[in-house]
Design a protein around this motif. Sequence first.
Motif, short mmCIF file in Angstrom:
data_model
loop_
_atom_site.label_atom_id
_atom_site.label_comp_id
_atom_site.label_asym_id
_atom_site.label_seq_id
_atom_site.Cartn_x
_atom_site.Cartn_y
_atom_site.Cartn_z
N SER A 146 -5.86 104.87 150.62
CA SER A 146 -5.74 103.91 151.73
C SER A 146 -4.38 103.23 151.73
N ALA A 147 -3.61 103.39 150.65
CA ALA A 147 -2.27 102.79 150.53
C ALA A 147 -2.30 101.31 150.84
N THR A 236 -6.28 109.80 163.20
CA THR A 236 -4.89 109.37 163.42
C THR A 236 -4.50 109.56 164.89
N VAL A 237 -4.80 110.73 165.42
CA VAL A 237 -4.46 111.03 166.82
C VAL A 237 -5.17 110.04 167.77
N THR B 226 5.60 98.99 157.70
CA THR B 226 6.13 100.24 158.23
C THR B 226 5.80 101.45 157.36
N GLU B 227 5.39 101.20 156.12
CA GLU B 227 5.03 102.36 155.27
C GLU B 227 3.60 102.81 155.51
N SER B 228 3.04 102.35 156.63
CA SER B 228 1.61 102.60 156.81
C SER B 228 1.24 104.07 156.94
N LEU B 229 2.09 104.87 157.57
CA LEU B 229 1.77 106.29 157.72
C LEU B 229 2.65 107.13 156.80
N ASN B 230 2.08 108.18 156.23
CA ASN B 230 2.94 109.11 155.50
C ASN B 230 3.52 110.13 156.49
#
Lengths: 256, 256
Positions: A146-147, A236-237, B226-230
């Motif tokens: 989940s970061a 995500t989309v 901003t690091e939310s998406l890889n």
Amino acid sequence: MQKNTFRQKEGVFVAEGINVIEVALEASIDIEALYYDPIEVEEHIVAQQILHRALVKGIRVYPLVPNIISKISNTINPQPILAVLPRLDTELVELKEMDFLVIGVGIKDPGNAGTIMRSAQAAGAQGVIFCDNSVDIYNPKLVRASAGALFYLSLVEASSFEETILKIKSLGFFTVASLVDKGIDYTEANLVRKIALVVGNEANGLNDQIAQLNDLCVTIPMKGRTESLNVGMATTVLCFEAARQRRQLGNAHGTY
Amino acid sequence: MQKNTFRQKEGVFVAEGINVIEVALEASIDIEALYYDPIEVEEHIVAQQILHRALVKGIRVYPLVPNIISKISNTINPQPILAVLPRLDTELVELKEMDFLVIGVGIKDPGNAGTIMRSAQAAGAQGVIFCDNSVDIYNPKLVRASAGALFYLSLVEASSFEETILKIKSLGFFTVASLVDKGIDYTEANLVRKIALVVGNEANGLNDQIAQLNDLCVTIPMKGRTESLNVGMATTVLCFEAARQRRQLGNAHGTY
């Protein structure tokens, strides 16, 4: 320590991973305690910074016997710090003022569940619900995947989808289910209203019975094979299409 | 058998995974040979079906000594069948008639690289280029993570980004780089023209020097961090925005 029953009884869970703990600090989560491996931390500047920030915030910080983390950790690359955190999940009714939720139905894979959280949070959803025997939201692999997005979301662990959907609708949400086919083009759905996006189990998608309980069914048109996206990618989309529509409308929620 | 040097010399690579091999058969790839574990296959109906389909197609099928696959495999859950396949990569110039490419710059993680391939293919891109010391496109983890998308794409392994971008522009592509900030809203970019989407290295994104070489820089607006998406998730968002715009235009490429 990683047993689900322990986590439930004590009202806490364990998070591993420098990045995840960093986000927990940023999000001002009431971290119960940090435990660190003194030898590992010696060579890890970011870990040292985290311990420093924690001390400044008055969080309890304990050294562990060297190498104990790698013994109790269930990830392949154990991290130099563990955090003990209060459980964050809430009740469904607490989501009633929100206007963008994601509901995961039978999501077993912690990586996919983590991607769902990351996308939902980054796209501006305020809450994520997992139901129908989805993975435990405190599963250590999910927490890492989940970061840290879990610290910025309202999270609910619900039982059956049928019960969840009834409650969600009674709170005024319009439910939009994602199907691998037969739904309308997702970009033609109005995702600006108060919505709950419903995404299904990895292997089979949502079944017809679950699909019928929703206000609308959508499908992501794809080239060729319909199994091309997994449930994390599909979410995500969908989430970023909702964000696009909301930004375009320039509505009150739109500081994306 | 999994050494990169062997794969390059022999012009073949090894793919593990029932799903990947199924897609290779569907895509009519000239499979050199299949190798199977007779004991594992005995209990695996899908694996039996694959062997049957392969035999009907005239593909050579060989039994292995039991348990040898788990010894030579480098995945945690070895599969009952391995396929030896011809290398599929091509030259940059071969992409000149296409109108939607993705260029991965310094993509090290095979999972992210696989997601890039899956999204690109599902959204209608015809080719994917990896450059700047990205992961080997035949890395077994990448092959599995691609879920077979690699069989439906033109793939190029290129050297430096500088060289790649010059060639790509000379073929008439408009290059659109994805940055974590400072770019225009990606949904306001025209992604209908002949484009190459440029996506960067996981940890740092694209640096300014690389960004400047592109025709346009875009950013995915996000809530909070901003690091939310890889890079895999960001590519998914960008590719499906391109697909949305192309569908909306109803252009000649649009049988999504």
